[in-house]
Design a protein around this motif. Structure first.
Motif, PDB file in Angstrom:
ATOM      1  N   PHE A  35       0.830  -1.210   0.000  1.00  0.00           N
ATOM      2  CA  PHE A  35       0.000   0.000   0.000  1.00  0.00           C
ATOM      3  C   PHE A  35       0.863   1.258   0.000  1.00  0.00           C
ATOM      4  O   PHE A  35       0.528   2.248  -0.652  1.00  0.00           O
ATOM      5  CB  PHE A  35      -0.980   0.001   1.180  1.00  0.00           C
ATOM      6  N   MET A  47      -4.554   4.816   0.213  1.00  0.00           N
ATOM      7  CA  MET A  47      -3.490   3.809   0.252  1.00  0.00           C
ATOM      8  C   MET A  47      -2.644   3.943   1.525  1.00  0.00           C
ATOM      9  O   MET A  47      -2.289   2.944   2.153  1.00  0.00           O
ATOM     10  CB  MET A  47      -2.582   3.936  -0.978  1.00  0.00           C
ATOM     11  N   CYS A  57      -3.714  -3.823  -6.384  1.00  0.00           N
ATOM     12  CA  CYS A  57      -4.277  -3.850  -5.027  1.00  0.00           C
ATOM     13  C   CYS A  57      -5.373  -4.904  -4.931  1.00  0.00           C
ATOM     14  O   CYS A  57      -5.450  -5.638  -3.935  1.00  0.00           O
ATOM     15  CB  CYS A  57      -4.817  -2.479  -4.633  1.00  0.00           C
ATOM     16  N   ALA A 111       2.047   1.563  -3.487  1.00  0.00           N
ATOM     17  CA  ALA A 111       0.924   1.984  -4.334  1.00  0.00           C
ATOM     18  C   ALA A 111       0.682   3.485  -4.168  1.00  0.00           C
ATOM     19  O   ALA A 111       0.441   4.190  -5.159  1.00  0.00           O
ATOM     20  CB  ALA A 111      -0.331   1.199  -3.970  1.00  0.00           C
ATOM     21  N   GLU A 131      -5.349  -7.986  -2.383  1.00  0.00           N
ATOM     22  CA  GLU A 131      -6.428  -8.142  -1.408  1.00  0.00           C
ATOM     23  C   GLU A 131      -7.126  -9.490  -1.566  1.00  0.00           C
ATOM     24  O   GLU A 131      -7.489 -10.122  -0.579  1.00  0.00           O
ATOM     25  CB  GLU A 131      -7.434  -7.000  -1.527  1.00  0.00           C
ATOM     26  N   VAL A 148     -11.922  -0.957  -3.349  1.00  0.00           N
ATOM     27  CA  VAL A 148     -10.921  -0.839  -4.411  1.00  0.00           C
ATOM     28  C   VAL A 148     -11.531  -1.225  -5.758  1.00  0.00           C
ATOM     29  O   VAL A 148     -11.264  -0.575  -6.765  1.00  0.00           O
ATOM     30  CB  VAL A 148      -9.661  -1.674  -4.085  1.00  0.00           C
TER      31      VAL A 148
END
Length: 151
Positions: free
Chosen positions: A25, A41, A101, A28, A105, A144
């Motif tokens: 994160f 993020m 992401c 990102a 996840e 997301v």
């Protein structure tokens, strides 16, 4: 290998996953153009750091002799490198980063669900933390996905 050791290793894998997510994160956030996404993020990076800390505390209580991992995994390092490469080559950095992401996840959700499937009756700080964290990760995954649809 006894059950305590198996559970400890699986919890440690979740700690690693959260350390990877923290770094992911953060990476990102460096690669998105939108200030809103950057803040999101960074908030999630902080959340994953807290998840790892909570699991580490619970693991120390459950198995004081086990030494939890404080770093991420090699796979996580590779994923962060992929975010960099994909962002550099993409014309829409935000969408590319959001796609990565989502991938990360989904992997986290799978790992958490596998743990709960393997140890459904584990009553401790560990299972409570895992259930709470899984719920949060699923919410973030949905968010997301929504953000990706908007980009």
């Amino acid at each position: 290998m006894d059950t305590v050791e198996k559970i400890s290793k699986k919890v440690n894998a979740l700690i690693e996953k959260n350390n990877d997510a923290y770094q992911g994160f953060k990476k990102a956030a460096e690669n998105v153009d939108s200030f809103h996404l950057r803040d999101f993020m960074m908030d999630e990076a902080t959340q994953r750091q807290e998840f790892a800390a909570r699991l580490s505390r619970a693991l120390r209580t459950y198995n004081p002799d086990f030494d939890p991992d404080t770093d991420g995994s090699f796979t996580g390092s590779m994923h962060r490198a992929w975010i960099d490469i994909k962002a550099a080559l993409s014309m829409d950095n935000d969408e590319s980063v959001l796609e990565e992401c989502i991938r990360g996840e989904k992997a986290s959700v799978d790992e958490y669900e596998d743990f709960l499937e393997d140890y459904p009756s584990l009553h401790s700080d560990i299972s409570g933390a895992i259930r709470d964290q899984l719920s949060h990760i699923k919410q973030v995954l949905d968010r997301v996905k929504t953000l990706e649809d908007l980009h």
